[in-house]
Design a protein around this motif. Structure first.
Motif, PDB file in Angstrom:
ATOM      1  N   LEU A   1       0.933  -1.302  -0.170  1.00 41.20           N
ATOM      2  CA  LEU A   1       0.038  -0.067  -0.045  1.00 41.20           C
ATOM      3  C   LEU A   1       0.897   1.227   0.094  1.00 41.20           C
ATOM      4  O   LEU A   1       0.507   2.167  -0.754  1.00 41.20           O
ATOM      5  CB  LEU A   1      -1.019  -0.070   1.507  1.00 41.20           C
ATOM      6  CG  LEU A   1      -1.834   0.940   1.387  1.00 41.20           C
ATOM      7  CD1 LEU A   1      -3.095   1.109   0.276  1.00 41.20           C
ATOM      8  CD2 LEU A   1      -2.417   1.130   2.941  1.00 41.20           C
ATOM      9  N   HIS A   2       1.975   1.324   0.765  1.00 40.85           N
ATOM     10  CA  HIS A   2       2.863   2.319   0.959  1.00 40.85           C
ATOM     11  C   HIS A   2       3.547   2.579  -0.363  1.00 40.85           C
ATOM     12  O   HIS A   2       3.694   3.778  -1.038  1.00 40.85           O
ATOM     13  CB  HIS A   2       3.786   1.995   2.060  1.00 40.85           C
ATOM     14  CG  HIS A   2       4.935   3.142   2.285  1.00 40.85           C
ATOM     15  ND1 HIS A   2       6.138   3.195   2.049  1.00 40.85           N
ATOM     16  CD2 HIS A   2       4.461   4.448   3.026  1.00 40.85           C
ATOM     17  CE1 HIS A   2       6.535   4.487   2.474  1.00 40.85           C
ATOM     18  NE2 HIS A   2       5.661   5.174   2.892  1.00 40.85           N
ATOM     19  N   ALA A   3       4.065   1.466  -1.106  1.00 44.14           N
ATOM     20  CA  ALA A   3       4.843   1.584  -2.215  1.00 44.14           C
ATOM     21  C   ALA A   3       3.915   2.217  -3.509  1.00 44.14           C
ATOM     22  O   ALA A   3       4.187   2.895  -4.240  1.00 44.14           O
ATOM     23  CB  ALA A   3       5.134   0.216  -2.867  1.00 44.14           C
ATOM     24  N   GLU A   4       2.577   1.773  -3.468  1.00 45.48           N
ATOM     25  CA  GLU A   4       1.561   2.290  -4.666  1.00 45.48           C
ATOM     26  C   GLU A   4       1.222   3.666  -4.186  1.00 45.48           C
ATOM     27  O   GLU A   4       1.055   4.495  -5.202  1.00 45.48           O
ATOM     28  CB  GLU A   4       0.399   1.445  -4.191  1.00 45.48           C
ATOM     29  CG  GLU A   4       0.335  -0.003  -4.702  1.00 45.48           C
ATOM     30  CD  GLU A   4      -0.908  -0.966  -4.524  1.00 45.48           C
ATOM     31  OE1 GLU A   4      -1.875  -0.302  -3.617  1.00 45.48           O
ATOM     32  OE2 GLU A   4      -0.943  -2.019  -5.020  1.00 45.48           O
TER      33      GLU A   4
ATOM     34  N   ASP B 278       2.109   6.851  -6.703  1.00 48.04           N
ATOM     35  CA  ASP B 278       0.960   7.682  -7.209  1.00 48.04           C
ATOM     36  C   ASP B 278       1.522   9.098  -6.769  1.00 48.04           C
ATOM     37  O   ASP B 278       1.151   9.980  -7.564  1.00 48.04           O
ATOM     38  CB  ASP B 278      -0.317   7.385  -6.325  1.00 48.04           C
ATOM     39  CG  ASP B 278      -0.727   6.022  -6.945  1.00 48.04           C
ATOM     40  OD1 ASP B 278      -0.369   5.634  -8.253  1.00 48.04           O
ATOM     41  OD2 ASP B 278      -1.779   5.590  -6.156  1.00 48.04           O
ATOM     42  N   TYR B 279       2.149   9.487  -5.782  1.00 51.77           N
ATOM     43  CA  TYR B 279       2.177  10.995  -5.221  1.00 51.77           C
ATOM     44  C   TYR B 279       3.835  11.364  -5.274  1.00 51.77           C
ATOM     45  O   TYR B 279       3.902  12.285  -4.862  1.00 51.77           O
ATOM     46  CB  TYR B 279       1.628  10.915  -3.873  1.00 51.77           C
ATOM     47  CG  TYR B 279       0.293  10.551  -3.876  1.00 51.77           C
ATOM     48  CD1 TYR B 279      -0.833  11.594  -4.463  1.00 51.77           C
ATOM     49  CD2 TYR B 279      -0.555   9.449  -3.382  1.00 51.77           C
ATOM     50  CE1 TYR B 279      -2.062  11.392  -4.363  1.00 51.77           C
ATOM     51  CE2 TYR B 279      -1.918   9.226  -3.637  1.00 51.77           C
ATOM     52  CZ  TYR B 279      -2.542  10.130  -4.091  1.00 51.77           C
ATOM     53  OH  TYR B 279      -4.081   9.933  -3.909  1.00 51.77           O
ATOM     54  N   ASP B 280       4.534  10.448  -5.530  1.00 54.72           N
ATOM     55  CA  ASP B 280       5.988  10.618  -5.454  1.00 54.72           C
ATOM     56  C   ASP B 280       6.563  11.039  -4.022  1.00 54.72           C
ATOM     57  O   ASP B 280       7.833  11.127  -3.900  1.00 54.72           O
ATOM     58  CB  ASP B 280       6.314  11.933  -6.264  1.00 54.72           C
ATOM     59  CG  ASP B 280       6.217  11.531  -7.768  1.00 54.72           C
ATOM     60  OD1 ASP B 280       6.425  10.343  -8.276  1.00 54.72           O
ATOM     61  OD2 ASP B 280       5.891  12.568  -8.605  1.00 54.72           O
TER      62      ASP B 280
ATOM     63  N   VAL C 174      -3.593  11.539   3.049  1.00 59.71           N
ATOM     64  CA  VAL C 174      -4.069  10.529   1.918  1.00 59.71           C
ATOM     65  C   VAL C 174      -3.860   9.147   2.540  1.00 59.71           C
ATOM     66  O   VAL C 174      -4.673   8.361   2.368  1.00 59.71           O
ATOM     67  CB  VAL C 174      -3.462  10.957   0.882  1.00 59.71           C
ATOM     68  CG1 VAL C 174      -3.819  10.054  -0.312  1.00 59.71           C
ATOM     69  CG2 VAL C 174      -4.096  12.619   0.379  1.00 59.71           C
ATOM     70  N   PHE C 175      -2.670   8.941   2.762  1.00 53.93           N
ATOM     71  CA  PHE C 175      -1.908   7.581   2.947  1.00 53.93           C
ATOM     72  C   PHE C 175      -2.797   6.833   4.180  1.00 53.93           C
ATOM     73  O   PHE C 175      -3.264   5.800   4.032  1.00 53.93           O
ATOM     74  CB  PHE C 175      -0.536   7.421   3.409  1.00 53.93           C
ATOM     75  CG  PHE C 175      -0.024   6.079   3.548  1.00 53.93           C
ATOM     76  CD1 PHE C 175       0.038   5.321   2.674  1.00 53.93           C
ATOM     77  CD2 PHE C 175       0.312   5.796   4.883  1.00 53.93           C
ATOM     78  CE1 PHE C 175       0.404   3.795   2.834  1.00 53.93           C
ATOM     79  CE2 PHE C 175       0.688   4.424   5.256  1.00 53.93           C
ATOM     80  CZ  PHE C 175       0.743   3.515   4.345  1.00 53.93           C
TER      81      PHE C 175
END
Length: 126
Positions: free
Chosen positions: A23-26, A30-32, A38-39
Motif C-alpha cells: 500500500l505504501h509503495a503504491e 502515485d504521489y512521489d 491521504v495515506f
C-alpha cells in the motif's frame, strides 16, 4: 528535506506493520512522496477490508491480523500521546474514514484499545 513528524510516524507504522508495504509503495508511486492524510485514509480502508472477511479464509486471516496490528500501533501512539499533530492525523484521516455503523466498523470498534475508543467517543460527541 527532512521528514515531518507525521511522515516519520507513517514510516514507523509501515515498518511495524510490514503488510502495509505494498500500500505504501503504491502511494509513493502515485504521489512521489508521502501525503500523510491521504495515506492514512488508505490505511483506514485497508483496515476496514481486513475486517470484512470478503477474501478467502487464509487471506482473510492474514488481512485481519495486519488490520489488528495497525490498531495496536495506533493505540500505542494514542496511549503515549507523544505528539498532538500525529494524534490529529489519525483522528482526522483514520477514524473519520471508517463507517462506524457498518459491520466492519463495529468489529473494528470492538477490537480497539481504550485510548482509541476515547478518541472515537470524543469525535462522535463533537
Amino acid at each position: 528535506m527532512p521528514l515531518s513528524l507525521c511522515e516519520l510516524w507513517i514510516q514507523r507504522l509501515v515498518e511495524a506493520v510490514p503488510a502495509l508495504g505494498l500500500l505504501h509503495a503504491e502511494h509513493l508511486a502515485d504521489y512521489d512522496n508521502v501525503l500523510p492524510h491521504v495515506f492514512l485514509g488508505d490505511v483506514a480502508r485497508y483496515v476496514t477490508r481486513g475486517f470484512s472477511g470478503e477474501e478467502d479464509a487464509e487471506r482473510s486471516q492474514s488481512s485481519r491480523e495486519a488490520a489488528v496490528e495497525v490498531l495496536k500501533v495506533l493505540e500505542e501512539q494514542a496511549a503515549a500521546a507523544r505528539n498532538p499533530e500525529v494524534m490529529e492525523l489519525f483522528s482526522v484521516s483514520f477514524l473519520e474514514n471508517i463507517d462506524w455503523e457498518s459491520p466492519e466498523g463495529r468489529a473494528i470498534r470492538s477490537t480497539m484499545g481504550p485510548e482509541l475508543l476515547k478518541e472515537v467517543s470524543r469525535r462522535e460527541g463533537a
